[in-house]
Scaffold this motif. Structure first.
Motif, PDB file in Angstrom:
ATOM      1  N   LEU A  21       1.609  -4.208   1.414  1.00 11.07           N
ATOM      2  CA  LEU A  21       2.755  -3.449   0.898  1.00 11.07           C
ATOM      3  C   LEU A  21       2.349  -2.641  -0.323  1.00 11.07           C
ATOM      4  N   HIS A  22       1.619  -3.260  -1.242  1.00 12.55           N
ATOM      5  CA  HIS A  22       1.186  -2.556  -2.453  1.00 12.55           C
ATOM      6  C   HIS A  22       0.280  -1.382  -2.115  1.00 12.55           C
ATOM      7  N   LYS A  23      -0.557  -1.580  -1.105  1.00  9.59           N
ATOM      8  CA  LYS A  23      -1.449  -0.495  -0.687  1.00  9.59           C
ATOM      9  C   LYS A  23      -0.656   0.694  -0.150  1.00  9.59           C
ATOM     10  N   SER A  24       0.352   0.405   0.658  1.00 11.00           N
ATOM     11  CA  SER A  24       1.168   1.494   1.201  1.00 11.00           C
ATOM     12  C   SER A  24       1.984   2.178   0.107  1.00 11.00           C
ATOM     13  N   LEU A  25       2.451   1.408  -0.887  1.00  7.62           N
ATOM     14  CA  LEU A  25       3.232   2.004  -1.985  1.00  7.62           C
ATOM     15  C   LEU A  25       2.362   2.907  -2.854  1.00  7.62           C
ATOM     16  N   ARG A  26       1.107   2.540  -3.011  1.00  9.62           N
ATOM     17  CA  ARG A  26       0.210   3.385  -3.808  1.00  9.62           C
ATOM     18  C   ARG A  26      -0.084   4.715  -3.109  1.00  9.62           C
ATOM     19  N   SER A  27       0.118   4.731  -1.793  1.00 12.21           N
ATOM     20  CA  SER A  27      -0.145   5.968  -1.045  1.00 12.21           C
ATOM     21  C   SER A  27       1.114   6.811  -0.862  1.00 12.21           C
ATOM     22  N   LEU A  28       2.196   6.496  -1.590  1.00 10.39           N
ATOM     23  CA  LEU A  28       3.438   7.277  -1.490  1.00 10.39           C
ATOM     24  C   LEU A  28       3.203   8.721  -1.914  1.00 10.39           C
ATOM     25  N   ASN A  29       3.745   9.635  -1.114  1.00 12.51           N
ATOM     26  CA  ASN A  29       3.621  11.055  -1.444  1.00 12.51           C
ATOM     27  C   ASN A  29       4.957  11.757  -1.182  1.00 12.51           C
ATOM     28  N   ASN A  30       5.132  12.868  -1.858  1.00 14.12           N
ATOM     29  CA  ASN A  30       6.321  13.681  -1.654  1.00 14.12           C
ATOM     30  C   ASN A  30       6.138  14.514  -0.391  1.00 14.12           C
ATOM     31  N   PHE A  31       6.948  14.237   0.625  1.00 12.52           N
ATOM     32  CA  PHE A  31       6.808  15.001   1.867  1.00 12.52           C
ATOM     33  C   PHE A  31       7.957  15.983   2.079  1.00 12.52           C
TER      34      PHE A  31
ATOM     35  N   SER B 244       4.031  -5.203 -12.709  1.00 13.87           N
ATOM     36  CA  SER B 244       2.958  -4.277 -13.066  1.00 13.87           C
ATOM     37  C   SER B 244       3.181  -2.944 -12.342  1.00 13.87           C
ATOM     38  N   PRO B 245       2.750  -1.828 -12.925  1.00 13.41           N
ATOM     39  CA  PRO B 245       3.002  -0.514 -12.312  1.00 13.41           C
ATOM     40  C   PRO B 245       2.156  -0.298 -11.063  1.00 13.41           C
ATOM     41  N   LEU B 246       2.792   0.211 -10.025  1.00 14.03           N
ATOM     42  CA  LEU B 246       2.100   0.494  -8.775  1.00 14.03           C
ATOM     43  C   LEU B 246       1.883   1.992  -8.562  1.00 14.03           C
ATOM     44  N   LYS B 247       2.933   2.771  -8.804  1.00 11.72           N
ATOM     45  CA  LYS B 247       2.856   4.199  -8.496  1.00 11.72           C
ATOM     46  C   LYS B 247       3.833   4.970  -9.383  1.00 11.72           C
TER      47      LYS B 247
ATOM     48  N   ALA C  59       5.303   6.740   2.456  1.00 10.65           N
ATOM     49  CA  ALA C  59       3.888   6.332   2.483  1.00 10.65           C
ATOM     50  C   ALA C  59       3.157   7.078   3.590  1.00 10.65           C
ATOM     51  N   GLU C  60       1.901   7.375   3.351  1.00 11.61           N
ATOM     52  CA  GLU C  60       1.102   8.114   4.340  1.00 11.61           C
ATOM     53  C   GLU C  60       0.769   7.222   5.538  1.00 11.61           C
TER      54      GLU C  60
END
Length: 521
Positions: free
Chosen positions: A213-223, A482-485, A520-521
């Motif tokens: 989940l944390h990995k996918s949240l770090r890959s969040l992008n504005n689409f 802790s901050p993720l993104k 998430a990407e």
């Protein structure tokens, strides 16, 4: 001739011996009153020194003062002075008999209670004690007792003022409380059962799921980024099926957008001023008919409007507020609607009975945000007085007082786990509170400007989303905080945010008149 010269010479030489000092005329010494002598002279017809004309001339010249018969009693003056001296001795005697505390802080407290300065320039503890003793010898020791009694009375009155008070509510409120209790208890049991099942999952599996989940949240992008209006967008909210997004604008318009392609579906016209919030009914787009009430909105003029999905005009108005309504929120059941107002109160409306069932006070300033517990049993409010409160809707009691923020609370959110509450404030921080421990467990130094909103992930509360006036939104782990993104991209203040019910999409809206979708990407 010779004899005559001799005689003349003799007379000349004798003259100095004959010179004798002139006899000084001795003044008459009068015994007795001059007034009697004057009368005698006047009787003889003589014009004495105190004749009528002379007397007048003397009075006119100011040389003679005629008294009016006033008498200064020397004995009385002396007796007054003696009384003052005796009173001073008595005061000093009383002062010696007065016991004054040797604790300097107590002496200062007594002086403050008597309305005297607690210290003078260059004054030490001994001089201060002596000054207090002298003051008490004048006003009396009873004065200190009276001030203490008055302080106790004022403390009691303050305590009574701060105590929670109750008044009799309508029968519809009792019916609603019973209904909420019957609604929330099964949901609480279900939540606890899910928590037990989740705990039975092996620790390694849970850890790996959280890491994914944390990995996918770090890959969040504005689409997707869309200009929503000509004025700033103040609020956004996903529909329960995550296929629509509602936005509220300062122009008075509310708009519905398709997700994820961000096409305009409806423009809701009805408000004449800044719209504070618009929210979907919990069953809208899932089981609710389009003709029924699907949305609710509020505005700065105190208006609250209800909307359907098949009309651009409001279905109904909720009347009762006279000042700004900041936020509106549906109870999880969809039967009740909560509104927060700048009149220091929040209200609960029963839409089935079509009446206001609760007008709840408790904040010392305007109430800004409201959130409901997932079970439907609790309501949380955040106020401009920097305090938050958690209310039990089944009893009406305030079960927790959220004290710790330094400035106004602008956002509040309950976690799906049932026991965590997050608040966002004008002091740039986000605090997390534990309902079980009844205290703040963590303070997140979240942003560089005031925090406008907080939101837990709606399924399991695996992360926390915050937005602020520093033009960013941030994602934080839960637990751990802790901050993720950091979601950066807005050119203006982030004024609203939301997470879709499936947890896949994040929406943010801004002062720059745009809203953005993040995935998430």
């Amino acid at each position: 001739m010779a004899s005559s010269r001799a005689s003349s010479t003799a007379t000349k030489t004798k003259a100095p011996d004959d010179l004798v000092a002139p006899v000084v005329k001795k003044p008459h010494i009068y015994y007795g009153s001059l007034e009697e002598k004057e009368r005698e002279r006047l009787a003889k017809g003589e014009s004495g020194i105190l004749g009528k004309e002379g007397l007048k001339a003397g009075i006119e010249a100011g040389n003679i003062n005629i008294t009016s018969g006033e008498v200064f009693e020397i004995e009385e003056h002396i007796s007054e002075r003696q009384a003052e001296v005796l009173a001073e001795f008595e005061r000093r005697k009383r002062a010696r008999q007065i016991n004054v505390s040797t604790d300097d802080s107590e002496v200062k407290a007594c002086l403050r209670a008597l309305g005297e300065p607690i210290t003078l320039f260059g004054e030490g503890p001994a001089e201060r004690r002596e000054r207090l003793r002298n003051i008490l010898s004048v006003v009396g020791t009873d004065a200190l007792k009276k001030t203490k009694k008055d302080d106790e009375k004022s403390k009691k009155s303050k305590e009574e003022y701060q105590q929670t008070w109750y008044h009799e509510g309508p029968n519809s409120l009792k019916v609603a409380r019973l209904w909420i209790a019957n609604y929330s208890l099964p949901r609480a049991m279900k939540r606890l059962e899910e928590a037990r099942l989740h705990k039975e999952i092996p620790e390694t599996t849970r850890t790996s799921q959280m890491q994914e989940l944390h990995k996918s949240l770090r890959s969040l992008n504005n689409f997707c980024s869309q200009i929503g209006d000509d004025r700033p967008i103040s609020y956004c909210h996903f529909s329960p099926n995550s296929k629509m997004l509602a936005t509220a604008c300062w122009s008075g318009l509310c708009k519905l957008w398709s997700v994820p392609d961000c096409n305009l579906l409806h423009t809701l016209r009805g408000h004449n001023t800044n719209v504070g919030a618009i929210v979907f009914h919990p069953k809208s787009t899932v089981s609710l008919d389009q003709k029924d009430v699907n949305l609710a909105s509020c505005a700065a003029d105190g208006s609250v409007k209800l909307w359907s999905l098949d009309s651009d005009e409001p279905v109904a108005d909720i009347e009762g507020h006279t000042v700004r309504v900041a936020r509106v929120m549906w109870h999880p059941s969809g039967r009740f609607l909560g509104t927060t107002c700048y009149d220091r109160s929040w209200r609960l409306w029963d839409l089935e009975a079509q009446e206001e069932i609760l007008h709840q006070e408790g904040h010392s300033m305007g109430v800004y945000d409201i959130a409901f517990h997932q079970d439907g049993s609790l309501a949380g409010t955040g106020g401009l007085d920097a305090f938050g409160r958690v209310w039990d809707l089944r009893t009406g009691r305030c079960i927790m007082f959220l004290e710790g923020h330094l400035k106004e609370i602008y956002g509040i959110s309950f976690s799906p786990n049932g026991y965590h509450v997050a608040t966002g404030s004008g002091d740039n921080t986000c605090k997390v509170w534990d309902l079980r421990q009844r205290r703040c467990i963590y303070t997140i130094p979240a942003h560089q400007n005031l925090v406008t909103g907080v939101k837990f992930e709606p399924i399991q509360g695996n992360f926390l989303l915050t937005g602020a006036y520093d033009n960013t939104a941030k994602i934080w782990t839960h637990p751990g905080w802790s901050p993720l993104k950091t979601l950066a991209g807005h050119e203006g203040k982030v004024m609203g945010l939301d997470i879709s019910s499936d947890g896949q999409l994040i929406a943010t809206c801004s002062y720059d008149r745009t809203f953005k979708l993040w995935m998430a990407e």
